[in-house]
Design a protein around this motif. Structure first.
Motif, PDB file in Angstrom:
ATOM      1  N   SER B 160       0.856  -1.185   0.000  1.00  0.00           N
ATOM      2  CA  SER B 160       0.000   0.000   0.000  1.00  0.00           C
ATOM      3  C   SER B 160       0.895   1.240   0.000  1.00  0.00           C
ATOM      4  N   GLN B 163       2.993   1.651   3.120  1.00  0.00           N
ATOM      5  CA  GLN B 163       4.081   0.673   3.206  1.00  0.00           C
ATOM      6  C   GLN B 163       5.191   1.019   2.233  1.00  0.00           C
ATOM      7  N   ASP B 190      -3.225   8.996   3.004  1.00  0.00           N
ATOM      8  CA  ASP B 190      -4.408   9.272   3.800  1.00  0.00           C
ATOM      9  C   ASP B 190      -4.021   9.716   5.198  1.00  0.00           C
ATOM     10  N   SER B 192      -4.781   8.904   8.281  1.00  0.00           N
ATOM     11  CA  SER B 192      -4.402   7.963   9.329  1.00  0.00           C
ATOM     12  C   SER B 192      -3.042   7.341   9.014  1.00  0.00           C
ATOM     13  N   ILE B 193      -2.732   7.211   7.722  1.00  0.00           N
ATOM     14  CA  ILE B 193      -1.432   6.688   7.300  1.00  0.00           C
ATOM     15  C   ILE B 193      -0.362   7.770   7.471  1.00  0.00           C
ATOM     16  N   GLN B 196       0.891   7.626  10.866  1.00  0.00           N
ATOM     17  CA  GLN B 196       1.845   6.531  11.076  1.00  0.00           C
ATOM     18  C   GLN B 196       3.247   6.912  10.608  1.00  0.00           C
TER      19      GLN B 196
END
Lengths: 325, 332
Positions: B160, B163, B190, B192-193, B196
């Motif tokens: 993704s 990643q 996005d 939420s990513i 991270q």
């Protein structure tokens, strides 16, 4: 007064290499006259798919399986192409993120604007040109007459977006669907465009359906907000209510994953994992695999629970309804 | 940080970059004009500005993909803008870059293992024959970016976006750099990513003692990750200050306009469209005289367009400097 657009139980299926699966499952909501409704969610959650389903713009590999989209007494899902053409562009305008591919590169701006009007309205060429020039001026373009003669590639990103908005507004639609209208633009240009949209909306009483992943933009623009996750609406409420009291764990985490420009540098909330593939086949809550509060009862399919005046959430926990398992 | 007192890891001095325009003799694009800043050891400097303001051009000079028209890029005391290619090669592992678009920066036909090994082997950081050491290093890198070891044998398209960005970061880290230049590393992801990746970068920076130049256009993101932030407009720095000071008390009219235009995740917050900037960014070929922001500035005066106006950064308070000569007069 009844809703301008009422979507009931919309389910859209996509045919892929591995068979068909649902990308939208039972999407229901309505937009009142003059209201601004926002759909927020991450990429692939079905925001744009909802708009495309309603507008009959799905590709060959996708189709609305069940549901209705009532606009002005007509079910848009059941209309044929010719009938749809009298709605699209005339009653419902649409603007997209990528203005360059939405505009035709081989025609001038003026050409495209006047053609839209001539196709839908009973106006002469001269009237259409005059109206288009006036509209471009209202969009804040410095020299509307010169812009009319330009081709899309000669304009900056912000200018193109204005031209596209002018095109969507030229037939005075009752509803404007704006799909990520400012995502590719800088913040100062975004502020210009959003102000423009608000002024146009206030002047004409048009409704606005704003699709965005920008939580801030949604918060400050919309009357009512729908949160989408994996093809479902999982929460809906007025903007004030949603941002003050998010009920669904996903909404809550989504709001906390954005760094605040105004506040303290608290730890960002990151949602572990990803949106599941082929979520249409999932039983039970679709967020459960990533949800820190997931329990046994989440294995069962979740309905929308009312948790307040015009506030509904697809989570039994948030609704305080511990279903017996 | 007592290390701050030592020579900065990176010092950019009066950087000027102009690009000639083909077919138009003598006309040039003024991409970067007299930009100076430093990045201290272990520090993250944010660089914000709107598209086309020259952020990426600055990055390209720092990683020595291009040579500046004038000015210096001092890395650990060495001016890299004048080094020969062979000398540069020895330095390159110490400055690495993380890109926005990993679809184009990761070779789609190479497995992650090959992508990560190639630079290490090229720079001779691991011995080709020592398979065990190589495997150990690859495992370390995967752990650093929190990816499973199985990921090593897959191709970029099997991941993704988030990643893939982790792979991009692992690739940059494989050479154990001191300076990481991140050009819009989360803009395509996005929220939420994004969170991270931002947290990953922050913890890596802390654990490895990295210095970072973080380029972005999302103000909240840049504020979150940076110790200090520099704001660029039309190729020049207009303000530079510690992160909180910059966003809480912006002094330059442009920085204020930027801050005001960010919609907040609060329906009751001040209206982000209330103070929209008029006009558009001018042409980089013929930038406005005097202060380049004067044609759009809400508080511009007659003298702001004077050729003689000094628009270099001057310090107004501890670590907070601004290019607007009248910023202090107007009050914070």
């Amino acid at each position: 007064m009844g809703a301008l657009l009422e979507i009931r139980d919309l389910t859209t299926t996509v045919k892929g290499e591995m068979g068909s699966y649902d990308v939208l499952s039972g999407v229901s909501f309505s937009i009142e006259q003059g209201e601004t409704v926002g759909i927020v969610g991450e990429s692939g959650c079905g925001k744009s798919m909802t708009a495309l389903s309603v507008m009959g713009l799905l590709g060959k590999n996708a189709a609305v399986r069940t549901g209705q989209a009532l606009f002005d007494g007509k079910d848009l899902v059941r209309l044929d192409e010719r009938e749809l053409d009298s709605v699209r562009g005339r009653m419902i305008g649409m603007i997209y993120q990528d203005a360059l591919s939405a505009l035709n590169p081989v025609f001038t701006v003026g050409n495209q604007l006047t053609e839209t009007m001539r196709a839908h309205l009973d106006v002469s060429r001269a009237e259409a040109r005059a109206r288009a020039t006036e509209l471009l001026g209202r969009m804040g373009l410095a020299d509307p007459a010169a812009t009319m003669k330009k081709y899309p590639h000669m304009l900056s990103g912000g200018q193109r977006q204005r031209v596209m908005i002018a095109m969507a507004l030229c037939c005075s639609p009752k509803l404007l669907i704006a799909d990520e209208p400012t995502t590719a633009l800088d913040v100062t240009v975004q502020a210009q465009i959003m102000r423009l949209l608000r002024e146009e909306r206030e002047a004409s009483g048009m409704s606005l359906w704003l699709i965005s992943h920008d939580i801030g933009l949604i918060a400050q623009t919309c009357d009512r907000v729908l949160v989408m996750y994996a093809g479902q609406i999982i929460e809906q409420a007025t903007a004030e209510e949603l941002f003050a009291h998010p009920a669904h764990p996903y909404t809550e985490m989504l709001l906390r994953s954005v760094p605040r420009v105004d506040g303290a540098r608290e730890a960002l909330c990151s949602i572990a994992g990803q949106v599941p593939a082929r979520y249409g086949e999932m039983v039970g809550c679709r967020f459960a695999p990533r949800c820190p509060y997931a329990c046994q009862a989440c294995q069962r399919s979740q309905e929308m629970y009312t948790v307040g005046e015009s506030h509904a959430v697809r989570c039994h926990c948030a609704a305080g309804k511990e279903a017996a398992v | 940080m007592n290390e701050m007192n030592r020579t900065p890891l990176l010092e950019v001095r009066d950087l000027v970059v102009r690009y000639p325009i083909r077919g138009l003799s003598k006309r040039e694009i003024h991409a970067v004009d007299c930009v100076s800043f430093t990045v201290h050891r272990g520090e993250t400097l944010g660089l914000v500005g709107e598209s086309g303001c020259g952020k990426t051009t600055v990055a390209r000079q720092i990683v020595a993909l291009e040579r500046p028209t004038a000015g210096q890029v001092l890395f650990d005391g060495t001016d890299i803008s004048t080094l020969r290619e062979r000398e540069l090669r020895a330095l390159r592992p110490r400055i690495q870059m993380v890109f926005q678009d990993n679809d184009s920066s990761l070779n789609p036909r190479r497995r992650v293992r090959e992508l990560l090994c190639a630079p290490m082997l090229y720079h001779g950081l691991v011995d080709r024959k020592d398979g065990a050491a190589l495997e150990r290093r690859l495992g370390e890198l995967m752990d650093m970016v929190e990816l499973p070891r199985e990921a090593l044998d897959r191709y970029p398209h099997q991941f993704s976006g988030g990643q893939r960005q982790r792979i991009g970061i692992a690739k940059a880290l494989s050479l154990a750099p001191q300076l990481l230049v991140c050009d819009e590393p989360v803009s395509a992801l996005d929220v939420s990513i994004q969170a991270q990746i931002l947290q990953l970068l922050r913890s890596l920076q802390r654990d490895l003692g990295l210095s970072m130049l973080f380029i972005g256009h999302g103000l909240p993101t840049v504020r979150y990750i940076s110790d200090r932030v520099a704001v660029m407009y039309m190729g020049q720095l207009v303000e530079l200050a510690p992160s909180d000071a910059l966003f809480d008390r912006p002094l330059h009219p442009y920085t204020r306009a930027l801050c005001n235009a960010v919609p907040l995740a609060d329906p009751t917050a001040r209206d982000f469209t209330a103070h929209v900037l008029g006009g558009e960014v001018g042409s980089n070929m013929t930038p406005p005289t005097g202060c380049r922001f004067h044609p759009r500035c809400p508080v511009a005066r007659e003298c702001c367009k004077d050729m003689s106006l000094n628009v270099s950064l001057h310090t107004v308070e501890d670590g907070h400097s601004v290019a607007c000569p009248y910023a202090q007069e107007r009050g914070g």
